[in-house]
Design an enzyme around this catalytic site. Structure first.
Site, short mmCIF file in Angstrom:
data_model
loop_
_atom_site.label_atom_id
_atom_site.label_comp_id
_atom_site.label_asym_id
_atom_site.label_seq_id
_atom_site.Cartn_x
_atom_site.Cartn_y
_atom_site.Cartn_z
N HIS A 561 2.75 -31.86 18.09
CA HIS A 561 1.85 -30.90 18.97
C HIS A 561 0.84 -30.08 18.19
CE1 HIS A 561 5.49 -31.48 21.97
NE2 HIS A 561 4.48 -32.22 21.85
N HIS A 604 4.58 -29.50 25.89
CA HIS A 604 4.07 -30.60 25.37
C HIS A 604 2.36 -30.47 25.68
CE1 HIS A 604 7.58 -33.47 24.53
NE2 HIS A 604 8.25 -32.26 25.04
#
Length: 627
Positions: A561, A604
Site C-alpha cells: 500500500h 487497502h
C-alpha cells in the site's frame, strides 16, 4: 470417481475459459501501438503509466472523441486467465512486479532486502492485489481536507467512489446465515465500471470469530463503505456472475480499447518529462524498458497536459529525473534543477504489519485448511468451482474484519499515547533529508493523527479474519515517514526505497497493543469453542516492551500500500501538487495516482485510487475544456 469427474469437468471448463480469454487478450494486444506511432503523433494528453489510475483517466478523457490520449506503460497486458480468478488474490507473480528491495530498516533491527511491492503490468495494482475493495473511514478523507485540500473530504469524494463501483447483492442463503449487511447508497448504478460482490461461500468459523469480536467490545457497522471503522463486512473486486476479477482492465480499458483516440504503448519506460522555456510540460522521452539507458530514446508530444500515474515508486522518480525534486539530490545526480520541490519522494507511507497465530484445537470442520487436508472436501470444492464457479474457491482473502480504534486497544493508556505523540520532537524522528517545509507539514499531519487516535471512529489496526487461527495486524496510520530517492549513480536504475518503518516508537507500540487485543478476542466465550492456543508471538511475551522487541524482528514494512510520495498539500507544507493535482512550479503537468495521497487511509488503497483518478479526470477536463 467423484474426484475424477470433478477434475474432468474442471479441465473442460478451464479450457473454454482460457480460449475465450486468449481471444479477448489477442484483440487487446492487437490494439496496442508501436513506438513509431507514439513518436510521430501529437496528442492532446499523455498519461505516464497504464496502471489502475492511468486507465481510469484515459477512459474518461477519451469520452470526448475529439481528444487524443497516449498511455505509456512499463509493463505488458497480462495474458494469463488465472489472473482473473479469486485464487490470484493470494498468488503474486513476480513477472507482474518490479524487482527491487528496500534499504536496511533501522526500526526493524537493520533488516534489509525486504520486498518492495509495485505492479509492473497494465492495470497496475488492480491487476495484482488481494481484491479487498474497502474504503477508509470518513475521518481519513476529512483529514485530507484539513491539510489544506478543499474538495477532498469524504462527502466530496463519495460521488467519485460511487462513480467507479457498484455492488452485486450477496446470495440470500449466505447473507442470512452470516448476517451480511450493506447499504446501496454507498455504491453507484449497475453501469459503473467496477463490480464488487461477496463469494458464494464462507467458512463456519467466521460466525464464531464475528461473535467473538462483539464480545471483545467491537461495535458492528451496517456498511463499511460508509463507516469503515470497528466491525464490518466488505465486498471483493469480483463479478458475481462470472466470479472474475473486476479491475481497471476489465472495467475501464477493455470496453473502450477500440476507441480511435486512445493509444496504449506497452513495454516502454518514460525517462523524463520535457519542458519549454516557460516551464510548461510539452512531451516525454521514452525507450524500450529492457534496453540500456540512452539507446533508441524517442519523444512524444502533448498539447494540453501530461498526467503522471506511475505510482508511489516511479511518479517521484520520473519527476526527479525531470529536474523536479529536492535540489541537493538533483545536483548530486547531475540533473539540472528545474523546480526545487523537497516533497518529491518524501512522505512515504505504507501499512506495516505484524501477526499472531493461534492453533484451534477444536476447530470447526470444514475450515480453510480443509482444502489441503480433507480430500473429500477438496473434491467437493473443485466440483462446485468447475461446474458453476461457486463454493470455497470463490473466496479471495476474506470479506469481514475489524478496524480497531486506539481507545479499544489501549483502554487504560490511549490518552498518554496521544499525549506522547503530540510532545515528540519530530525533527529527531524524520529522515535527515526533510527540510523545514516537510517538517512543518508533518507536524500538521501528526496533530491530525493524534486527534483522530482519540476517537472510536478511526481504526488504528486492521484485523481481517476468515476462519483461520492466524491474524495479520496492519498499522493503518503510521507516524513514521520514509523516502523514494534517485539512485544518483544510475538514475535509470530502480530508486532507493526507505520505508523508515518503526522509527517512530509509537508505531510498534500500537501493534503491540493489538497483539494483546487478539489475546482478549481469543479468550471470549464465543472463541473458546475453538480451543485456541497461542503459537506466535508466544505467551511468554507479555509486556509492551517485549512485544515491541519481537515486532522489530518480525514485522513487515509493507502490505503493498505504498503511497503519498507526491503529496497533495500546500507547497509551504512540503506538498508536490495542489488541490487540483497540478505540480507546483510548472504548468501542463499533473498527477492522478496513489502518490498524491497526503495521509494514508485506514484501508487497502485500491478503492481510494479509483476515486482519486475519477476526480483527477474531471479536474483535467474542466481546466482544458476551452483549449
Amino acid at each position: 470417481m467423484l474426484r475424477l469427474a470433478a477434475t474432468f469437468v474442471q479441465l473442460l471448463a478451464l479450457t473454454r475459459v482460457c480460449l475465450a480469454y486468449t481471444d479477448a487478450l489477442s484483440e487487446l494486444h492487437a490494439r496496442t501501438i508501436s513506438p513509431s506511432v507514439a513518436s510521430s503523433t501529437t496528442y492532446d494528453y499523455i498519461i505516464v503509466g497504464g496502471g489502475q489510475a492511468g486507465l481510469v483517466i484515459a477512459n474518461r478523457l477519451t469520452e470526448d472523441a475529439s481528444k487524443t490520449v497516449l498511455v505509456v506503460e512499463h509493463g505488458y497486458l497480462d495474458t494469463n486467465p488465472a489472473q482473473e480468478d479469486p485464487s490470484s488474490a493470494t498468488a503474486y507473480k513476480q513477472h507482474l512486479l518490479y524487482n527491487l528491495t528496500s534499504t536496511p530498516q533501522t526500526g526493524l533491527n537493520g533488516r534489509s532486502g525486504l520486498t518492495v511491492f509495485a505492479a509492473a503490468v497494465v492495470g497496475g495494482g488492480s491487476t495484482i492485489n488481494g481484491m479487498m475493495l474497502d474504503r477508509g473511514a470518513p475521518e481519513d478523507y476529512d483529514n485530507w481536507s484539513k491539510l489544506g485540500n478543499p474538495g477532498w473530504s469524504f462527502k466530496k469524494l463519495l460521488p467519485y467512489f460511487k462513480k467507479a463501483t457498484h455492488l452485486a447483492l450477496p446470495d440470500p442463503a449466505i447473507l442470512k446465515e452470516f448476517n451480511i449487511t450493506w447499504d446501496l447508497s454507498a455504491y453507484g448504478s449497475k453501469d459503473t465500471p467496477i463490480e464488487v460482490s461477496y463469494p458464494s461461500y464462507q467458512y463456519p468459523a467466521v460466525k464464531v470469530q464475528y461473535q467473538g469480536m462483539i464480545e471483545a467490545g467491537v461495535q458492528p457497522q451496517k456498511e463499511g463503505a460508509l463507516n469503515a471503522y470497528a466491525l464490518f463486512w466488505f465486498p471483493g473486486a469480483l463479478t458475481k456472475k462470472e466470479v472474475k476479477r473486476s479491475y481497471a482492465v476489465s472495467g475501464y480499458y477493455r470496453p473502450v480499447a477500440d476507441r480511435k483516440n486512445l493509444h496504449l504503448l506497452t513495454g516502454y519506460r518514460v525517462n523524463e518529462i520535457l519542458f519549454n522555456r516557460f516551464k510548461r510540460a510539452t512531451g516525454i522521452t521514452f525507450q524500450a524498458r529492457d534496453t540500456p539507458a540512452g539507446e533508441n530514446v524517442q519523444t512524444a508530444k502533448a498539447k494540453r497536459e501530461i498526467v503522471l500515474t506511475s505510482g508511489f515508486l516511479h511518479t517521484p522518480q520520473i519527476l526527479q529525473r525531470s529536474g523536479i525534486g529536492p535540489a541537493a539530490l538533483l545536483r548530486e545526480a547531475n540533473i539540472p534543477v528545474l523546480v526545487d520541490l523537497p516533497g518529491v519522494g518524501a512522505n512515504l507511507q505504507d501499512h506495516a504489519v505484524g501477526s499472531t497465530n493461534f492453533q484451534f484445537n477444536t476447530d470447526i470442520i470444514p475450515n480453510p485448511g480443509s482444502l489441503t487436508s480433507n480430500e473429500t472436501f477438496k473434491a467437493w470444492a473443485d466440483e462446485l468451482w468447475a461446474t458453476n464457479r461457486t463454493g470455497p474457491r470463490s473466496i479471495t482473502v476474506g470479506n469481514v474484519g475489524s478496524w480497531l480504534p486506539l481507545p479499544l486497544l489501549a483502554q487504560d493508556d490511549y490518552k498518554s499515547i496521544v499525549a506522547t505523540i503530540k510532545s515528540q520532537n519530530v525533527s529527531e524522528l524524520l529522515p535527515s533529508t526533510y527540510d523545514k517545509t516537510l517538517i512543518a507539514g508533518y507536524k500538521i499531519q501528526r496533530n491530525l493523527i493524534a486527534s483522530s487516535y482519540s476517537r472510536n471512529t478511526f481504526g488504528a489496526i486492521e484485523l481481517p479474519f476468515s476462519g483461520r487461527g492466524s491474524s495479520s495486524l496492519s498499522l493503518e496510520h503510521p507516524l513514521s515517514r520514509g523516502t523514494i530517492r534517485l539512485n544518483t549513480t544510475d538514475i535509470y536504475a530502480e530508486p532507493l526505497v526507505d520505508y523508515n518503518t518503526f522509527v517512530n516508537p509509537i508505531d510498534p507500540l500500537v501493534i503491540a497493543k493489538s497483539v494483546k487485543f487478539v489475546r482478549k478476542w481469543q479468550s471470549t466465550p464465543a472463541m473458546q469453542q475453538l480451543s485456541p492456543v497461542e503459537v506466535a508471538p508466544g505467551a511468554d511475551l507479555q509486556t509492551d516492551e517485549q512485544l515491541v522487541a519481537s515486532l522489530r524482528d518480525s514485522a513487515g514494512p509493507t502490505t503493498a500500500h505504498g503511497c503519498c510520495t507526491a503529496a497533495m498539500s500546500p507547497r509551504l507544507h512540503g506538498g508536490v501538487v495542489d488541490e487540483k493535482l497540478r505540480v507546483y512550479g510548472v504548468s501542463g503537468l499533473s498527477i492522478g495516482d496513489v502518490s498524491t495521497i497526503p495521509l494514508i487511509p485506514g484501508s487497502h488503497t485500491c478503492s481510494t485510487v479509483y476515486a482519486i483518478a475519477e476526480h483527477a479526470a474531471e479536474l483535467i477536463k474542466k481546466r482544458t475544456a476551452g483549449w
